[in-house]
Design a protein around this motif. Structure first.
Motif, PDB file in Angstrom:
ATOM      1  N   SER A 268       0.827  -1.211   0.000  1.00 54.89           N
ATOM      2  CA  SER A 268       0.000   0.000   0.000  1.00 54.89           C
ATOM      3  C   SER A 268       0.858   1.256   0.000  1.00 54.89           C
ATOM      4  N   LYS A 269       1.991   1.218   0.694  1.00 53.03           N
ATOM      5  CA  LYS A 269       2.889   2.376   0.703  1.00 53.03           C
ATOM      6  C   LYS A 269       3.604   2.524  -0.640  1.00 53.03           C
ATOM      7  N   ALA A 270       3.918   1.393  -1.270  1.00 51.33           N
ATOM      8  CA  ALA A 270       4.548   1.446  -2.590  1.00 51.33           C
ATOM      9  C   ALA A 270       3.615   2.092  -3.610  1.00 51.33           C
ATOM     10  N   ILE A 271       2.337   1.737  -3.559  1.00 50.45           N
ATOM     11  CA  ILE A 271       1.371   2.329  -4.487  1.00 50.45           C
ATOM     12  C   ILE A 271       1.187   3.811  -4.189  1.00 50.45           C
ATOM     13  N   ARG A 272       1.155   4.158  -2.927  1.00 47.42           N
ATOM     14  CA  ARG A 272       1.067   5.573  -2.558  1.00 47.42           C
ATOM     15  C   ARG A 272       2.234   6.352  -3.133  1.00 47.42           C
ATOM     16  N   LYS A 273       3.447   5.773  -3.090  1.00 50.73           N
ATOM     17  CA  LYS A 273       4.624   6.441  -3.657  1.00 50.73           C
ATOM     18  C   LYS A 273       4.500   6.574  -5.174  1.00 50.73           C
ATOM     19  N   LEU A 274       4.059   5.516  -5.843  1.00 51.59           N
ATOM     20  CA  LEU A 274       3.888   5.578  -7.296  1.00 51.59           C
ATOM     21  C   LEU A 274       2.941   6.707  -7.681  1.00 51.59           C
ATOM     22  N   LEU A 275       1.844   6.811  -6.969  1.00 49.61           N
ATOM     23  CA  LEU A 275       0.877   7.871  -7.244  1.00 49.61           C
ATOM     24  C   LEU A 275       1.472   9.257  -6.945  1.00 49.61           C
ATOM     25  N   ASP A 276       2.124   9.379  -5.800  1.00 50.57           N
ATOM     26  CA  ASP A 276       2.689  10.669  -5.407  1.00 50.57           C
ATOM     27  C   ASP A 276       3.786  11.127  -6.356  1.00 50.57           C
ATOM     28  N   ASP A 277       4.512  10.158  -6.945  1.00 46.19           N
ATOM     29  CA  ASP A 277       5.606  10.510  -7.855  1.00 46.19           C
ATOM     30  C   ASP A 277       5.149  10.716  -9.289  1.00 46.19           C
ATOM     31  N   GLY A 278       3.835  10.626  -9.517  1.00 47.62           N
ATOM     32  CA  GLY A 278       3.302  11.013 -10.811  1.00 47.62           C
ATOM     33  C   GLY A 278       2.940   9.897 -11.760  1.00 47.62           C
ATOM     34  N   VAL A 279       3.071   8.630 -11.347  1.00 45.49           N
ATOM     35  CA  VAL A 279       2.659   7.531 -12.226  1.00 45.49           C
ATOM     36  C   VAL A 279       1.141   7.569 -12.345  1.00 45.49           C
ATOM     37  N   HIS A 280       0.652   7.492 -13.583  1.00 46.33           N
ATOM     38  CA  HIS A 280      -0.797   7.587 -13.784  1.00 46.33           C
ATOM     39  C   HIS A 280      -1.498   6.420 -13.108  1.00 46.33           C
ATOM     40  N   LYS A 281      -2.600   6.715 -12.455  1.00 49.40           N
ATOM     41  CA  LYS A 281      -3.322   5.704 -11.676  1.00 49.40           C
ATOM     42  C   LYS A 281      -3.761   4.512 -12.510  1.00 49.40           C
ATOM     43  N   SER A 282      -4.011   4.702 -13.797  1.00 48.33           N
ATOM     44  CA  SER A 282      -4.483   3.600 -14.643  1.00 48.33           C
ATOM     45  C   SER A 282      -3.382   2.600 -14.989  1.00 48.33           C
ATOM     46  N   LEU A 283      -2.121   2.963 -14.727  1.00 45.43           N
ATOM     47  CA  LEU A 283      -0.992   2.084 -15.061  1.00 45.43           C
ATOM     48  C   LEU A 283      -0.574   1.193 -13.906  1.00 45.43           C
ATOM     49  N   ILE A 284      -1.166   1.400 -12.739  1.00 47.92           N
ATOM     50  CA  ILE A 284      -0.758   0.674 -11.535  1.00 47.92           C
ATOM     51  C   ILE A 284      -1.697  -0.509 -11.296  1.00 47.92           C
ATOM     52  N   THR A 285      -1.122  -1.692 -11.095  1.00 48.12           N
ATOM     53  CA  THR A 285      -1.894  -2.885 -10.763  1.00 48.12           C
ATOM     54  C   THR A 285      -1.276  -3.555  -9.536  1.00 48.12           C
ATOM     55  N   MET A 286      -1.990  -4.521  -9.002  1.00 48.73           N
ATOM     56  CA  MET A 286      -1.468  -5.286  -7.862  1.00 48.73           C
ATOM     57  C   MET A 286      -1.915  -6.735  -7.996  1.00 48.73           C
ATOM     58  N   SER A 287      -1.009  -7.653  -7.701  1.00 47.35           N
ATOM     59  CA  SER A 287      -1.310  -9.085  -7.693  1.00 47.35           C
ATOM     60  C   SER A 287      -0.718  -9.697  -6.431  1.00 47.35           C
ATOM     61  N   SER A 288      -1.099 -10.938  -6.116  1.00 48.83           N
ATOM     62  CA  SER A 288      -0.767 -11.490  -4.802  1.00 48.83           C
ATOM     63  C   SER A 288       0.486 -12.350  -4.756  1.00 48.83           C
ATOM     64  N   ASP A 289       0.829 -13.043  -5.865  1.00 48.37           N
ATOM     65  CA  ASP A 289       1.864 -14.085  -5.840  1.00 48.37           C
ATOM     66  C   ASP A 289       1.443 -15.217  -4.913  1.00 48.37           C
ATOM     67  N   SER A 290       0.148 -15.445  -4.823  1.00 51.07           N
ATOM     68  CA  SER A 290      -0.384 -16.448  -3.907  1.00 51.07           C
ATOM     69  C   SER A 290       0.125 -17.841  -4.223  1.00 51.07           C
ATOM     70  N   ASN A 291       0.360 -18.616  -3.165  1.00 46.45           N
ATOM     71  CA  ASN A 291       0.815 -20.001  -3.219  1.00 46.45           C
ATOM     72  C   ASN A 291       2.202 -20.152  -3.818  1.00 46.45           C
ATOM     73  N   GLY A 292       2.855 -19.045  -4.090  1.00 43.47           N
ATOM     74  CA  GLY A 292       4.258 -19.100  -4.463  1.00 43.47           C
ATOM     75  C   GLY A 292       5.103 -19.117  -3.205  1.00 43.47           C
ATOM     76  N   SER A 293       6.285 -19.686  -3.309  1.00 41.79           N
ATOM     77  CA  SER A 293       7.185 -19.659  -2.165  1.00 41.79           C
ATOM     78  C   SER A 293       7.786 -18.265  -2.041  1.00 41.79           C
ATOM     79  N   SER A 294       8.137 -17.899  -0.819  1.00 42.38           N
ATOM     80  CA  SER A 294       8.757 -16.596  -0.567  1.00 42.38           C
ATOM     81  C   SER A 294      10.088 -16.824   0.138  1.00 42.38           C
ATOM     82  N   PRO A 295      11.116 -17.220  -0.636  1.00 45.69           N
ATOM     83  CA  PRO A 295      12.411 -17.509  -0.011  1.00 45.69           C
ATOM     84  C   PRO A 295      13.161 -16.234   0.353  1.00 45.69           C
TER      85      PRO A 295
END
Length: 446
Positions: A268-295
């Protein structure tokens, strides 16, 4: 008689654009009307009416990066992660998802991924997959990524190809350009998104290979979808540069600081930074990486900790984006819904309007998920799953100490749970619609 029409009354609708209080009428798997007062008269099929006054209604989440058939394997066979279950998906508010392989393109296959996607689709959610794994040359079904996209309905792109990561094949600019071309042409021929979905690791090269490829080719930037861009602050800075140039940027909700990970940026903070730094809101997405390992590796490349991604983080981080980062609700909700639909060219997804798929969920005023509908089927009621996967056991693994007495119907002769043929036709097993009819038998194999 089974209900065909469902009327959601007086929900506060975000389409994701705020519409205020509306009625939403669904027929079968489609939304057919959104209006102020959808009063129905005449000789109509049975109608189920749900009083949603005080609830918020959002489009179903679209998760474009899920290890639905399992992933992992770094550290040994016992680190191979499990297949995702239907109720884990639906209780997270996710109604559409895209399957990926990952590091393991040896014991995991695209055939296995496709089979899992087909199973989940049959059970009630919408699924797609990418052709490939970390490696280059990558893993395919038909021998060519392009023909996978053209010939196999569920394949909508190539991925996840690893760059800037010690576990990658260290692809060259030419390798990436060829894969992007395969994705683009496959998409054009198959009428699909044709994206190249890229895992980005911790290497200092970050997104440089993508900037270099674009300088040397005429490939459109929209073909490339790099993900995990909140992995560390330096990579996030590069993501801002990529986004300001018009590229899609995908943040991973399952990558966030914890006792072992001290370098990632909370999504959520990363997206806030993207928006604050001028990246257009329509270009930002988020996904989970669910069930992937997190080494987690130390500076010498030694594995020191292992986690597993959760699909529930997708809505958790969206909620934090609204509550903690004070991003407008419609902007925040667009990130895992409308924006992903735009990237993947899924015009019937990610919105609440007549003609769209009946994929949506309702929350209370504190954004806690209460009800979920996928393809018109009521999957979660009062925060609890009411439709389960074919072999999913709500009480645990059959035979385990915490399991239910049975999954499905006990067969006296065999002494174990069995799935029974249809009573109407003993040669036919129950189809999807029969299993998901409004009776919603919670013990129907499982």
């Amino acid at each position: 008689m089974d209900t065909y029409l469902t009327l959601i009354r007086q929900a506060t609708v975000y389409a994701p654009k705020p519409l205020g209080k509306k009625d939403v009428l669904i027929a079968g798997r489609q939304i057919i009307a959104v209006g102020d007062d959808l009063s129905l008269h005449g000789n109509l099929p049975p109608i189920e009416t749900i009083d949603a006054n005080g609830l918020l209604l959002f489009p179903g989440l679209i998760d474009q990066h899920v290890h639905m058939a399992g992933g992992g394997g770094e550290g040994g066979f016992h680190y191979r992660t499990p297949v995702i279950s239907l109720s884990h998906i639906t209780t997270a508010g996710v109604t559409s998802l895209v399957g990926v392989l990952g590091t393991d393109g040896v014991t995991r296959t695209t055939r296995e991924l496709l089979a899992t996607a087909n199973a989940l689709d049959f059970e009630g959610v919408t699924t797609y997959i990418y052709s490939g794994a970390y490696q280059v040359p990558t893993r395919t079904l038909t021998g060519m990524p392009r023909s996978d996209i053209v010939l196999i309905d569920k394949v909508i792109g190539i991925g996840e190809i690893a760059i800037s990561d010690s576990r990658s094949s260290h692809p060259s600019e030419q390798d990436i350009a060829e894969l992007a071309s395969e994705a683009r042409v496959g998409g054009l021929l198959g009428g699909k998104a044709g994206v190249l979905h890229l895992h980005v690791g911790d290497d200092d090269t970050k997104l440089q290979i993508l900037f270099d490829v674009l300088k040397k080719t005429e490939l459109p930037r929209s073909v490339f979808v790099p993900t995990h861009l909140n992995r560390n602050p330096d990579l996030l800075v590069d993501a801002v540069r990529w986004g300001l140039d018009g590229g899609f940027v995908d943040v991973t909700s399952g990558i966030r600081p914890d006792d072992h990970d001290h370098v990632s940026v909370k999504p959520s903070k990363a997206i806030r930074k993207l928006l604050d730094d001028g990246v257009h809101k329509s270009l930002i997405t988020m996904s989970s990486d669910s069930n992937g390992s997190s080494p987690i590796f130390d500076d010498n490349g030694t594995l020191i900790a292992m986690g597993i991604g959760s699909i529930a983080t997708l809505w958790e981080e969206t909620r934090d984006l609204i509550v903690e980062e004070e991003v407008p609700v419609d902007v925040a909700v667009s990130i895992p819904t409308k924006n992903v639909a735009r990237v993947l060219k899924l015009g019937h997804k990610g919105t609440i309007q007549a003609g769209a798929d009946a994929d949506f969920f309702l929350t209370d005023s504190e954004y806690r998920i209460q009800h979920v509908f996928a393809k018109g089927q009521w999957m979660v009621e009062d925060g609890k799953p009411i439709v389960f996967g074919t072999f999913e056991n709500a009480g645990g693994v059959p035979g385990a100490p915490d399991s239910k007495d049975h999954s499905g119907d006990k067969n006296a002769k065999r002494g174990r749970p069995m799935i029974s043929p249809s009573e109407d036709d003993p040669d036919d097993f129950p189809d999807r619609d029969e299993r998901q009819k409004k009776s919603r038998r919670k013990d129907y194999c499982c």
